[in-house]
Design a protein around this motif. Structure first.
Motif, PDB file in Angstrom:
ATOM      1  N   HIS A  71       1.258  -0.898  -0.514  1.00 46.96           N
ATOM      2  CA  HIS A  71      -0.091   0.430  -0.029  1.00 46.96           C
ATOM      3  C   HIS A  71       0.625   1.244   0.109  1.00 46.96           C
ATOM      4  O   HIS A  71       2.404   0.826   0.939  1.00 46.96           O
ATOM      5  CB  HIS A  71      -1.022   0.184   1.213  1.00 46.96           C
TER       6      HIS A  71
ATOM      7  N   LYS B  11       0.976   4.230   2.017  1.00 45.86           N
ATOM      8  CA  LYS B  11       1.330   4.522   2.715  1.00 45.86           C
ATOM      9  C   LYS B  11       1.791   3.306   4.093  1.00 45.86           C
ATOM     10  O   LYS B  11       1.994   3.127   5.051  1.00 45.86           O
ATOM     11  CB  LYS B  11       0.814   5.682   3.450  1.00 45.86           C
TER      12      LYS B  11
ATOM     13  N   TRP C 282      -0.038   1.431   7.391  1.00 45.55           N
ATOM     14  CA  TRP C 282      -0.862   2.369   7.651  1.00 45.55           C
ATOM     15  C   TRP C 282      -2.125   3.190   7.284  1.00 45.55           C
ATOM     16  O   TRP C 282      -2.627   4.055   7.511  1.00 45.55           O
ATOM     17  CB  TRP C 282       0.347   3.434   8.492  1.00 45.55           C
ATOM     18  N   THR C 283      -2.306   2.400   6.111  1.00 47.30           N
ATOM     19  CA  THR C 283      -2.858   2.648   4.553  1.00 47.30           C
ATOM     20  C   THR C 283      -4.038   1.739   4.739  1.00 47.30           C
ATOM     21  O   THR C 283      -5.611   2.573   4.934  1.00 47.30           O
ATOM     22  CB  THR C 283      -2.226   2.871   3.420  1.00 47.30           C
TER      23      THR C 283
ATOM     24  N   ASN D  25      -5.304   4.519   8.575  1.00 51.10           N
ATOM     25  CA  ASN D  25      -6.260   4.856   7.499  1.00 51.10           C
ATOM     26  C   ASN D  25      -6.091   6.322   6.915  1.00 51.10           C
ATOM     27  O   ASN D  25      -6.818   6.853   6.887  1.00 51.10           O
ATOM     28  CB  ASN D  25      -7.902   4.729   8.424  1.00 51.10           C
ATOM     29  N   ARG D  26      -4.805   5.743   6.117  1.00 50.19           N
ATOM     30  CA  ARG D  26      -4.288   6.862   6.689  1.00 50.19           C
ATOM     31  C   ARG D  26      -4.219   7.208   4.480  1.00 50.19           C
ATOM     32  O   ARG D  26      -2.803   6.420   4.226  1.00 50.19           O
ATOM     33  CB  ARG D  26      -2.216   7.569   6.471  1.00 50.19           C
ATOM     34  N   HIS D  27      -5.642   7.248   3.977  1.00 42.63           N
ATOM     35  CA  HIS D  27      -5.402   7.005   2.707  1.00 42.63           C
ATOM     36  C   HIS D  27      -6.179   8.049   2.281  1.00 42.63           C
ATOM     37  O   HIS D  27      -6.998   8.943   3.081  1.00 42.63           O
ATOM     38  CB  HIS D  27      -6.052   6.193   2.153  1.00 42.63           C
TER      39      HIS D  27
ATOM     40  N   ASP E  60     -10.110   6.185  -1.413  1.00 44.52           N
ATOM     41  CA  ASP E  60      -9.781   5.010  -1.651  1.00 44.52           C
ATOM     42  C   ASP E  60     -10.882   4.323  -0.325  1.00 44.52           C
ATOM     43  O   ASP E  60     -10.103   3.276  -0.085  1.00 44.52           O
ATOM     44  CB  ASP E  60      -8.424   4.642  -1.646  1.00 44.52           C
TER      45      ASP E  60
ATOM     46  N   TYR F  75     -10.257   0.527   0.582  1.00 46.24           N
ATOM     47  CA  TYR F  75      -9.744  -0.250   1.826  1.00 46.24           C
ATOM     48  C   TYR F  75     -10.326  -0.878   3.593  1.00 46.24           C
ATOM     49  O   TYR F  75      -9.644  -1.447   4.231  1.00 46.24           O
ATOM     50  CB  TYR F  75      -7.975   1.025   3.128  1.00 46.24           C
TER      51      TYR F  75
END
Length: 288
Positions: free
Chosen positions: A247, A249, A252-253, A258-260, A264, A268
Motif C-alpha cells: 500500500h 503508506k 498505516w494505509t 486509515n492514512r489514505h 479510496d 481499504y
C-alpha cells in the motif's frame, strides 16, 4: 515453514495445564459442566460492559479469544503486555487476570524526555482507564522501562509475555534484539512469548520492512531464536488474505490508521486490517 491453523483446537489450548482451575470472573456466574472454567472467564472478560465499543468492533479483526487461547493464557498467570497503548487488550487481560493472576502493562518511561508525543498520550490514556476501576481491572502493574535499554522486571518472574503489533517499531529503531533478550530474561523457564505483527511477503528486504511496517515471519523467528527462544507453533488466526501488503503508506494505509485519500476509503475498508503473523515461542525449560 508450514503454517498451522489452530482455531479448531483453541479450547484444548485454553485448558492446557489448568483444567482444574476455577477462575474468578468480573461478574460471578454459574459455569455449566460443558463450559471449561478458563473459557468461561475469558468469555466474561470479552463481553464486559467496560469495553470501549470501538474496541469491541475490532474483535472481528483481532480475534482476541482465539489469539489468547493459542498463546495459552490462563487466569492464574503473571502476564506482561508490552506497550499496550491505550489499552485495547488491557480491557480484556486485566479483568481476566484480576483475581487469580497478575497483569503487567509495560510502558515507555514518561520521565525520559524527547520521546514521540504519542507515547506520553498513550500512557496517560492507559492510566486513566485503570484509575478508580479496581472492581473491573483490579490493580494492574503499570511498569515503566527505557526503550533504549528495555528491562521488564525480575528474571524468571513472568509466565507469559505478549506483544501485539510492536515488533516492526523495534526493527525500525534498531532495538529489536534488546527487546527479545529482555523478554527471555523476564520469563520463567518454560514460559511463553506471544507475538502478533504485520506480516510481509517472504523475501521482503529489511529496508522495505522498515518503510512499510510489515515484517517477515523469518525475521521475527530469527530475532526470537537469537535471544534463546524456541518456536513452539504458528497460527493463521490473524491472517488476512485480502491484504496485498503493497500500500502507498505501508500498513498505516489500512484500518485502523486509515492514512489514505477519502476517495479510496471503501477500497481499504473492504480489505480490513493487515495480514498478521501469530507466533508462539517458549523459553526452554532447561534455561536458567
Amino acid at each position: 515453514m508450514r503454517r498451522v491453523l489452530l482455531t479448531a483446537v483453541i479450547p484444548t489450548l485454553l485448558l492446557s495445564g489448568c483444567a482444574s482451575t476455577t477462575a474468578a470472573t468480573p461478574t460471578e456466574r454459574p459455569t455449566s459442566a460443558a463450559t471449561p472454567p478458563t473459557v468461561a472467564a475469558l468469555d466474561e472478560a470479552l463481553s464486559g460492559a467496560w469495553r470501549d465499543p470501538k474496541n469491541v468492533a475490532r474483535d472481528v479483526h483481532r480475534h482476541p479469544k482465539q489469539t489468547l487461547g493459542f498463546f495459552g493464557v490462563t487466569p492464574d498467570q503473571t502476564v506482561i503486555e508490552i506497550t499496550p497503548g491505550g489499552g485495547w487488550y488491557s480491557e480484556i487481560l486485566a479483568p481476566y487476570l484480576r483475581d487469580k493472576g497478575h497483569y503487567v502493562a509495560a510502558v515507555w518511561d514518561d520521565a525520559i524526555p524527547g520521546q514521540p508525543k504519542y507515547r506520553y498520550e498513550s500512557n496517560q490514556k492507559l492510566r486513566e482507564k485503570f484509575a478508580g476501576n479496581a472492581a473491573v481491572y483490579g490493580t494492574p502493574d503499570v511498569r515503566v522501562f527505557d526503550p533504549a535499554k528495555p528491562d521488564f522486571g525480575a528474571a524468571g518472574s513472568a509466565d507469559t509475555v505478549l506483544t501485539f503489533r510492536n515488533a516492526h517499531n523495534w526493527v525500525s529503531d534498531g532495538t529489536a534484539p534488546a527487546y527479545f533478550k529482555a523478554f527471555y530474561d523476564v520469563l520463567k523457564p518454560g514460559g511463553t512469548l506471544g507475538v502478533v505483527d504485520h506480516r510481509a511477503k517472504p523475501g521482503t528486504d529489511l529496508e522495505e520492512m522498515k518503510k512499510s511496517g510489515y515484517l517477515t515471519e523469518e525475521l521475527v523467528i530469527e530475532l526470537a531464536q537469537g535471544a534463546g527462544f524456541v518456536l513452539a507453533d504458528r497460527s493463521e488466526i490473524n491472517a488476512n488474505p485480502k491484504d496485498t501488503t503493497d500500500h502507498p503508506k505501508g500498513v498505516w494505509t489500512l484500518p485502523p490508521s486509515n492514512r489514505h485519500d477519502a476517495a479510496d476509503d471503501a477500497k481499504y475498508q473492504a480489505i480490513g486490517e493487515s495480514d498478521r503473523m501469530t507466533l508462539r515461542f517458549t523459553k526452554p525449560t532447561s534455561a536458567r
